[in-house]
Design a protein around this motif. Structure first.
Motif, PDB file in Angstrom:
ATOM      1  N   PRO A   1      91.790  35.612  73.004  1.00  0.00           N
ATOM      2  CA  PRO A   1      91.526  34.551  73.947  1.00  0.00           C
ATOM      3  C   PRO A   1      91.801  33.154  73.667  1.00  0.00           C
ATOM      4  O   PRO A   1      92.121  32.335  74.628  1.00  0.00           O
ATOM      5  CB  PRO A   1      89.783  34.687  73.856  1.00  0.00           C
ATOM      6  CG  PRO A   1      89.686  35.904  73.315  1.00  0.00           C
ATOM      7  CD  PRO A   1      90.768  36.272  72.401  1.00  0.00           C
ATOM      8  N   ASP A   2      92.114  32.898  72.229  1.00  0.00           N
ATOM      9  CA  ASP A   2      92.514  31.431  72.151  1.00  0.00           C
ATOM     10  C   ASP A   2      93.909  31.080  72.394  1.00  0.00           C
ATOM     11  O   ASP A   2      94.296  29.850  72.563  1.00  0.00           O
ATOM     12  CB  ASP A   2      92.133  30.738  70.646  1.00  0.00           C
ATOM     13  CG  ASP A   2      90.656  31.163  70.267  1.00  0.00           C
ATOM     14  OD1 ASP A   2      89.902  30.671  71.226  1.00  0.00           O
ATOM     15  OD2 ASP A   2      90.474  30.981  69.182  1.00  0.00           O
ATOM     16  N   ASP A   3      94.739  32.273  72.566  1.00  0.00           N
ATOM     17  CA  ASP A   3      96.071  32.123  72.831  1.00  0.00           C
ATOM     18  C   ASP A   3      96.503  32.087  74.533  1.00  0.00           C
ATOM     19  O   ASP A   3      97.693  31.666  74.526  1.00  0.00           O
ATOM     20  CB  ASP A   3      97.061  33.037  71.928  1.00  0.00           C
ATOM     21  CG  ASP A   3      96.621  33.302  70.615  1.00  0.00           C
ATOM     22  OD1 ASP A   3      96.848  32.252  69.952  1.00  0.00           O
ATOM     23  OD2 ASP A   3      96.737  34.275  70.078  1.00  0.00           O
ATOM     24  N   LEU A   4      95.705  32.415  75.106  1.00  0.00           N
ATOM     25  CA  LEU A   4      95.918  32.383  76.652  1.00  0.00           C
ATOM     26  C   LEU A   4      95.950  31.043  77.036  1.00  0.00           C
ATOM     27  O   LEU A   4      95.379  30.115  76.461  1.00  0.00           O
ATOM     28  CB  LEU A   4      94.499  32.881  77.258  1.00  0.00           C
ATOM     29  CG  LEU A   4      94.227  34.473  77.081  1.00  0.00           C
ATOM     30  CD1 LEU A   4      92.914  34.733  77.547  1.00  0.00           C
ATOM     31  CD2 LEU A   4      95.272  35.343  77.236  1.00  0.00           C
ATOM     32  N   ILE A   5      96.804  31.091  78.013  1.00  0.00           N
ATOM     33  CA  ILE A   5      97.246  29.658  78.661  1.00  0.00           C
ATOM     34  C   ILE A   5      96.489  29.507  80.303  1.00  0.00           C
ATOM     35  O   ILE A   5      96.673  30.568  80.929  1.00  0.00           O
ATOM     36  CB  ILE A   5      98.699  29.459  78.926  1.00  0.00           C
ATOM     37  CG1 ILE A   5      99.565  30.729  79.543  1.00  0.00           C
ATOM     38  CG2 ILE A   5      99.161  29.449  77.220  1.00  0.00           C
ATOM     39  CD1 ILE A   5     100.941  30.055  79.492  1.00  0.00           C
ATOM     40  N   LEU A   6      96.178  28.314  80.633  1.00  0.00           N
ATOM     41  CA  LEU A   6      95.721  27.984  81.852  1.00  0.00           C
ATOM     42  C   LEU A   6      96.822  27.396  82.604  1.00  0.00           C
ATOM     43  O   LEU A   6      97.370  26.284  82.118  1.00  0.00           O
ATOM     44  CB  LEU A   6      94.579  27.106  81.842  1.00  0.00           C
ATOM     45  CG  LEU A   6      93.773  26.874  83.118  1.00  0.00           C
ATOM     46  CD1 LEU A   6      93.252  27.968  83.707  1.00  0.00           C
ATOM     47  CD2 LEU A   6      92.814  25.857  82.796  1.00  0.00           C
ATOM     48  N   VAL A   7      97.033  28.145  83.866  1.00  0.00           N
ATOM     49  CA  VAL A   7      98.119  27.328  84.702  1.00  0.00           C
ATOM     50  C   VAL A   7      97.717  27.189  85.930  1.00  0.00           C
ATOM     51  O   VAL A   7      96.747  28.025  86.717  1.00  0.00           O
ATOM     52  CB  VAL A   7      99.419  28.672  84.734  1.00  0.00           C
ATOM     53  CG1 VAL A   7     100.434  28.080  85.862  1.00  0.00           C
ATOM     54  CG2 VAL A   7      99.839  29.077  83.290  1.00  0.00           C
ATOM     55  N   ASN A   8      98.369  26.066  86.569  1.00  0.00           N
ATOM     56  CA  ASN A   8      97.650  25.588  87.889  1.00  0.00           C
ATOM     57  C   ASN A   8      98.708  26.406  88.948  1.00  0.00           C
ATOM     58  O   ASN A   8      99.670  27.074  88.828  1.00  0.00           O
ATOM     59  CB  ASN A   8      97.645  24.051  88.186  1.00  0.00           C
ATOM     60  CG  ASN A   8      99.166  23.561  88.065  1.00  0.00           C
ATOM     61  OD1 ASN A   8     100.100  24.051  88.133  1.00  0.00           O
ATOM     62  ND2 ASN A   8      99.107  22.255  88.053  1.00  0.00           N
ATOM     63  N   GLY A   9      98.528  26.008  90.179  1.00  0.00           N
ATOM     64  CA  GLY A   9      99.145  26.569  91.466  1.00  0.00           C
ATOM     65  C   GLY A   9     100.870  26.250  91.455  1.00  0.00           C
ATOM     66  O   GLY A   9     101.304  27.059  92.089  1.00  0.00           O
ATOM     67  N   GLU A  10     100.846  25.056  90.810  1.00  0.00           N
ATOM     68  CA  GLU A  10     102.405  24.802  90.860  1.00  0.00           C
ATOM     69  C   GLU A  10     103.218  25.243  89.420  1.00  0.00           C
ATOM     70  O   GLU A  10     104.351  24.970  89.245  1.00  0.00           O
ATOM     71  CB  GLU A  10     102.484  23.568  90.775  1.00  0.00           C
ATOM     72  CG  GLU A  10     102.195  22.533  92.150  1.00  0.00           C
ATOM     73  CD  GLU A  10     100.520  22.806  92.529  1.00  0.00           C
ATOM     74  OE1 GLU A  10      99.703  22.206  91.453  1.00  0.00           O
ATOM     75  OE2 GLU A  10     100.529  23.351  93.543  1.00  0.00           O
ATOM     76  N   GLY A  11     102.413  26.243  88.714  1.00  0.00           N
ATOM     77  CA  GLY A  11     103.096  26.869  87.544  1.00  0.00           C
ATOM     78  C   GLY A  11     103.029  25.911  86.608  1.00  0.00           C
ATOM     79  O   GLY A  11     103.793  26.269  85.438  1.00  0.00           O
TER      80      GLY A  11
END
Length: 256
Positions: free
Chosen positions: A79-89
């Motif tokens: 879980p700590d490695d996951l990245i959060l990305v917005n709609g523009e990538g």
């Protein structure tokens, strides 16, 4: 000596999707389930280099989604490695890049389907084989009936998807269904939870394998339309998918 009396049904344990008290609590849950699904996919051999992704919509910032980091093996997902990305990538949280192909397809599906929490796509072996035939899943088994008239074929291939318009076309082919077969490419499934999207992918891949094997062995006998529809109504909901996934979650959760 008389036999024991039946226990009241309300005393028997039956797992149901959790209800979260806050977006923060739900975010932790979704990230744990996303990392677990990635590890499970890795254990099934669905990884193909840096191809393949599972995304989960953030419960608070609903136009953003969590995704596996570029170049990190599925079976090492945490879980700590996951990245959060917005709609523009653009990466909002995390220490890794995002795979642009993941952003292009998944973002368009999330945008087109506000009801969808998670999207799963990999180049699994049997899914890719059936996709190369440009065919849909036939109602051959109880499990495959869950997809009866509830999946689609994206009947085109234009290379690695890095174009938003191509992502929109794939989302359009999916429509309101639970899955789409991408011709000459692979499978994509969605769900109202990470668990449901992951289960649908596992079940669709297995349905592809059975269909290919049955055809190789002889002439498959299809389940009739009325029975296929009735079976889909019984087994085709995201809640049923969530319930089916729980034994797999318990197994993979022990690896954290």
């Amino acid at each position: 000596m008389p036999e024991p009396a039946p226990l009241p049904v309300e005393q028997l344990h039956f797992a149901m999707p959790p209800v979260h008290r806050s977006p923060d609590e739900e975010r932790v849950h979704r990230k744990e389930r996303l990392a677990g699904a990635l590890r499970l996919f890795g254990s099934y051999g669905y990884e193909d280099g840096v191809s393949g992704h599972i995304t989960a919509r953030d419960p608070e910032f609903t136009s953003c989604f969590w995704v596996n980091p570029f170049g990190v093996p599925f079976d090492e997902a945490h879980p700590d490695d996951l990245i959060l990305v917005n709609g523009e990538g653009q990466v909002l949280q995390g220490r890794h890049h995002v795979n642009q192909a993941a952003f292009t397809v998944h973002a368009q599906v999330h945008l087109a389907r506000p009801d969808v929490v998670a999207v799963a796509h990999t180049h699994s072996e049997h899914g890719s084989a059936l996709a190369a035939l440009g065919e849909l899943i036939d109602p051959l088994t109880q499990e495959s009936c869950a997809f009866y008239e509830d999946h689609a074929l994206y009947d085109a291939y234009t290379g690695v998807v890095v174009d938003e318009e191509e992502g929109r076309r794939i989302a359009g082919a999916l429509g309101g269904r639970k899955a789409v077969i991408l011709r000459n490419h692979g499978l994509l499934t969605v769900g109202d939870s990470v668990d449901a999207a992951a289960w649908w992918f596992l079940s669709l891949e297995r349905s592809c394998r059975i269909q290919l094997a049955a055809r190789a062995a002889g002439k498959p006998v299809l389940i009739e339309h009325r029975d296929a529809v009735a079976t889909r109504e019984q087994l085709g909901s995201d809640l049923v998918a969530w319930i089916n996934y729980q034994p797999l979650w318990r197994r993979i959760a022990r690896t954290f």
